[in-house]
Motif scaffolding. Structure first.
Motif, PDB file in Angstrom:
ATOM      1  N   ALA A   1       0.831  -1.206   0.000  1.00 36.92           N
ATOM      2  CA  ALA A   1       0.000   0.000   0.000  1.00 36.92           C
ATOM      3  C   ALA A   1       0.864   1.254   0.000  1.00 36.92           C
ATOM      4  O   ALA A   1       0.600   2.212  -0.745  1.00 36.92           O
ATOM      5  N   ILE A   2       1.902   1.276   0.832  1.00 34.27           N
ATOM      6  CA  ILE A   2       2.800   2.432   0.873  1.00 34.27           C
ATOM      7  C   ILE A   2       3.519   2.600  -0.464  1.00 34.27           C
ATOM      8  O   ILE A   2       3.692   3.720  -0.959  1.00 34.27           O
ATOM      9  N   ALA A   3       3.914   1.492  -1.086  1.00 33.37           N
ATOM     10  CA  ALA A   3       4.578   1.558  -2.390  1.00 33.37           C
ATOM     11  C   ALA A   3       3.638   2.150  -3.448  1.00 33.37           C
ATOM     12  O   ALA A   3       4.064   2.973  -4.266  1.00 33.37           O
ATOM     13  N   PHE A   4       2.367   1.750  -3.419  1.00 31.53           N
ATOM     14  CA  PHE A   4       1.397   2.315  -4.364  1.00 31.53           C
ATOM     15  C   PHE A   4       1.227   3.812  -4.141  1.00 31.53           C
ATOM     16  O   PHE A   4       1.147   4.585  -5.096  1.00 31.53           O
ATOM     17  N   ILE A   5       1.163   4.237  -2.887  1.00 34.04           N
ATOM     18  CA  ILE A   5       1.003   5.656  -2.581  1.00 34.04           C
ATOM     19  C   ILE A   5       2.187   6.448  -3.125  1.00 34.04           C
ATOM     20  O   ILE A   5       2.015   7.485  -3.770  1.00 34.04           O
ATOM     21  N   VAL A   6       3.398   5.954  -2.887  1.00 31.01           N
ATOM     22  CA  VAL A   6       4.601   6.654  -3.372  1.00 31.01           C
ATOM     23  C   VAL A   6       4.621   6.678  -4.896  1.00 31.01           C
ATOM     24  O   VAL A   6       4.892   7.722  -5.503  1.00 31.01           O
ATOM     25  N   TYR A   7       4.319   5.552  -5.528  1.00 32.20           N
ATOM     26  CA  TYR A   7       4.349   5.467  -6.987  1.00 32.20           C
ATOM     27  C   TYR A   7       3.374   6.453  -7.623  1.00 32.20           C
ATOM     28  O   TYR A   7       3.732   7.219  -8.514  1.00 32.20           O
ATOM     29  N   PHE A   8       2.129   6.431  -7.168  1.00 33.28           N
ATOM     30  CA  PHE A   8       1.131   7.282  -7.799  1.00 33.28           C
ATOM     31  C   PHE A   8       1.333   8.758  -7.441  1.00 33.28           C
ATOM     32  O   PHE A   8       0.984   9.633  -8.227  1.00 33.28           O
ATOM     33  N   THR A   9       1.910   9.036  -6.274  1.00 28.55           N
ATOM     34  CA  THR A   9       2.221  10.420  -5.931  1.00 28.55           C
ATOM     35  C   THR A   9       3.296  10.964  -6.863  1.00 28.55           C
ATOM     36  O   THR A   9       3.184  12.076  -7.392  1.00 28.55           O
ATOM     37  N   LYS A  10       4.340  10.189  -7.090  1.00 26.83           N
ATOM     38  CA  LYS A  10       5.408  10.630  -7.998  1.00 26.83           C
ATOM     39  C   LYS A  10       4.898  10.732  -9.431  1.00 26.83           C
ATOM     40  O   LYS A  10       5.253  11.648 -10.166  1.00 26.83           O
ATOM     41  N   LYS A  11       4.057   9.800  -9.829  1.00 28.00           N
ATOM     42  CA  LYS A  11       3.499   9.825 -11.185  1.00 28.00           C
ATOM     43  C   LYS A  11       2.632  11.060 -11.373  1.00 28.00           C
ATOM     44  O   LYS A  11       2.721  11.738 -12.401  1.00 28.00           O
ATOM     45  N   TYR A  12       1.827  11.390 -10.385  1.00 34.20           N
ATOM     46  CA  TYR A  12       0.960  12.572 -10.484  1.00 34.20           C
ATOM     47  C   TYR A  12       1.771  13.851 -10.521  1.00 34.20           C
ATOM     48  O   TYR A  12       1.481  14.759 -11.274  1.00 34.20           O
ATOM     49  N   LYS A  13       2.825  13.935  -9.702  1.00 39.54           N
ATOM     50  CA  LYS A  13       3.654  15.134  -9.697  1.00 39.54           C
ATOM     51  C   LYS A  13       4.376  15.317 -11.027  1.00 39.54           C
ATOM     52  O   LYS A  13       4.529  16.417 -11.508  1.00 39.54           O
ATOM     53  N   SER A  14       4.831  14.218 -11.649  1.00 39.04           N
ATOM     54  CA  SER A  14       5.542  14.336 -12.918  1.00 39.04           C
ATOM     55  C   SER A  14       4.597  14.744 -14.058  1.00 39.04           C
ATOM     56  O   SER A  14       4.989  15.445 -14.960  1.00 39.04           O
ATOM     57  N   VAL A  15       3.351  14.316 -14.003  1.00 35.22           N
ATOM     58  CA  VAL A  15       2.384  14.697 -15.023  1.00 35.22           C
ATOM     59  C   VAL A  15       1.971  16.147 -14.836  1.00 35.22           C
ATOM     60  O   VAL A  15       1.785  16.895 -15.788  1.00 35.22           O
ATOM     61  N   LYS A  16       1.816  16.569 -13.570  1.00 30.45           N
ATOM     62  CA  LYS A  16       1.377  17.914 -13.260  1.00 30.45           C
ATOM     63  C   LYS A  16       2.413  18.972 -13.645  1.00 30.45           C
ATOM     64  O   LYS A  16       2.072  20.060 -14.059  1.00 30.45           O
ATOM     65  N   ALA A  17       3.684  18.657 -13.504  1.00 28.87           N
ATOM     66  CA  ALA A  17       4.750  19.640 -13.756  1.00 28.87           C
ATOM     67  C   ALA A  17       4.964  19.929 -15.211  1.00 28.87           C
ATOM     68  O   ALA A  17       4.457  19.517 -16.122  1.00 28.87           O
TER      69      ALA A  17
END
Length: 74
Positions: A58-74
């Motif tokens: 669960a923690i790995a999914f949170i980190v993965y999708f957080t980084k993915k969202y930040k990279s798309v947003k930037a």
């Protein structure tokens, strides 16, 4: 800044409400002397063996999708 404070306050109240609404453990009822003497072996359920692994996933999914969202947003 205001959005961050609102999120922190919301998370705080969510945790407080969860703790307040938690029910104390119920005492076990005394056996009546009739019946089959129980309804289980007392062995842990199969998912109990994987609680720590599921938490890590669960923690790995949170980190993965957080980084993915930040990279798309930037």
């Amino acid at each position: 800044m205001k959005k961050t404070i609102n999120k922190l306050v919301l998370a705080f109240f969510l945790i407080v409400v969860s703790l307040v609404n938690a029910a104390p453990p119920q005492p076990q009822a005394a056996p009546t002397g009739s019946g089959n003497g129980g309804n289980g072996t007392g062995a842990p359920a199969p998912i109990d063996m994987y609680v720590y692994i599921l938490g890590i996933v669960a923690i790995a999914f949170i980190v993965y999708f957080t980084k993915k969202y930040k990279s798309v947003k930037a």
